[in-house]
Design a protein around this motif. Sequence first.
Motif, short mmCIF file in Angstrom:
data_model
loop_
_atom_site.label_atom_id
_atom_site.label_comp_id
_atom_site.label_asym_id
_atom_site.label_seq_id
_atom_site.Cartn_x
_atom_site.Cartn_y
_atom_site.Cartn_z
N LYS A 277 3.15 -9.14 -10.81
CA LYS A 277 2.07 -8.27 -11.29
C LYS A 277 0.84 -8.36 -10.39
O LYS A 277 0.14 -7.36 -10.18
N GLU A 278 0.60 -9.54 -9.84
CA GLU A 278 -0.52 -9.71 -8.90
C GLU A 278 -0.34 -8.82 -7.68
O GLU A 278 -1.28 -8.17 -7.21
N VAL A 279 0.89 -8.75 -7.18
CA VAL A 279 1.19 -7.90 -6.03
C VAL A 279 1.05 -6.43 -6.39
O VAL A 279 0.47 -5.63 -5.65
N LEU A 280 1.55 -6.04 -7.56
CA LEU A 280 1.54 -4.64 -7.98
C LEU A 280 0.13 -4.12 -8.28
O LEU A 280 -0.09 -2.91 -8.31
N ARG A 281 -0.82 -5.02 -8.48
CA ARG A 281 -2.20 -4.58 -8.73
C ARG A 281 -2.91 -4.16 -7.45
O ARG A 281 -3.99 -3.57 -7.50
N LEU A 282 -2.33 -4.46 -6.30
CA LEU A 282 -2.99 -4.17 -5.02
C LEU A 282 -2.80 -2.70 -4.63
O LEU A 282 -1.66 -2.24 -4.51
N PRO A 283 -3.87 -1.93 -4.39
CA PRO A 283 -3.74 -0.53 -3.94
C PRO A 283 -2.97 -0.42 -2.63
O PRO A 283 -2.25 0.57 -2.41
#
Length: 414
Positions: A219-225
């Motif tokens: 989820k941390e990765v997927l939050r990155l634009p």
Amino acid sequence: MKKPSWIYLLLLILAGEAVFILPFVLPRIFRPTVLEVFELGNVELGLCFSIYGLVAVPSYLLGGPLADKFPPRKLIAIALWMTALGGVLFATYPSFGTLQLLYGYWGFTTIFLFWAPMIKATRVWGGDTSQGKAFGLLDGGRGLTGFLFGLLGVFIFSLFLKNDVSESSLVERQEAFTYVLYTSAIIITLIGILVWVFMKSGIDERKILLERITFVQIKEVLRLPSVWLLMVIILCAYVGYKITDVVSQFANEVMLYNQVESAQVGTFLQFLRPTTGILVGLIVDRFKITFWLFLSLVLCIVAGVLYTSGSIAPSTTILFFMAVVIIAMGVYAARALYFGVMKEGRIPLVLTGTAVGLISLVGYTPDIFAGPAYGYFLDTYPGEQGHRYVFWMLTGFSSIGAIAAFTYYRLYQK
């Protein structure tokens, strides 16, 4: 963090292209020959690439975390050996059904075990200051490896043809191409041995590996634009790369070159890849890498417009080779740069494999649809008209990719 040696990068480069020689590089350089000796149409070969893509796309996602858990060199070496083993079956000229299964197998060996470890190893070599150099030299070096394999393949193919290619029988062409396939499989196996023994980073790998991957980290990765923008950029740039597969066929069907001459055009295209990648790698870290990525996609648009204009014909050899150079510069510069912007996009090094898996899940879907799409155009509209539709496809996707790349540049320019 201490940077690994140049031997590490050299072996990474050799492995990075060797693993794709059998499924992609040889069919690109020898496309007219492959269609004949395997008795395939454009759509059938495209469907083989689609089966590869159907296996590869989930393999990107599932294999990504492996690169964050195990040392890259071991995964890379195993992938090379398994891919070379498939070359033995390839050289028997199997039925269309078996060929599809083989491409599915290659989708697993070249992606699940290989792709994310290669990208992560490149980020490790690039360190804090040389990401552009690392990825530029990787793709340029891979291009040089592909070019050398192409030269070797054309030499072996010509050597074992008893007559001129236009006078040789199908069986004679199959026999000559078999030597090309076996030689490639042996070289790939040897590179795997070298990687296993010598490709050691020289750093404490515990700093770049995780004991386990959690949903919180995903989820941390997927939050990155940057992750979402790279999905779009890579998808569009990769369509352009897939379309370079038909340049040698364009030479054969539109420029009216014979099979050896069209294979030489394909090899020339392979030569432009290292030239572009190495040049980009040497200079891009002095400038804004994200802006160069945008410019590379603009070049792809220019190339697409040239090919769709109808002005390239047997009488315009210089214009044809200009178009080949422009499409090569655009496509290969984009390939050299799109993972090189991960650091600027604030993607953590320790989560590189997971991020690459998620990005690639979308970015490499052209492995599924690009082959059948341009195969349909080429079979349904034989000759120049079909090629024109293919290059409209290049122009459209490159335009979308350029918009996404410019957005990335503006978002991370400070």
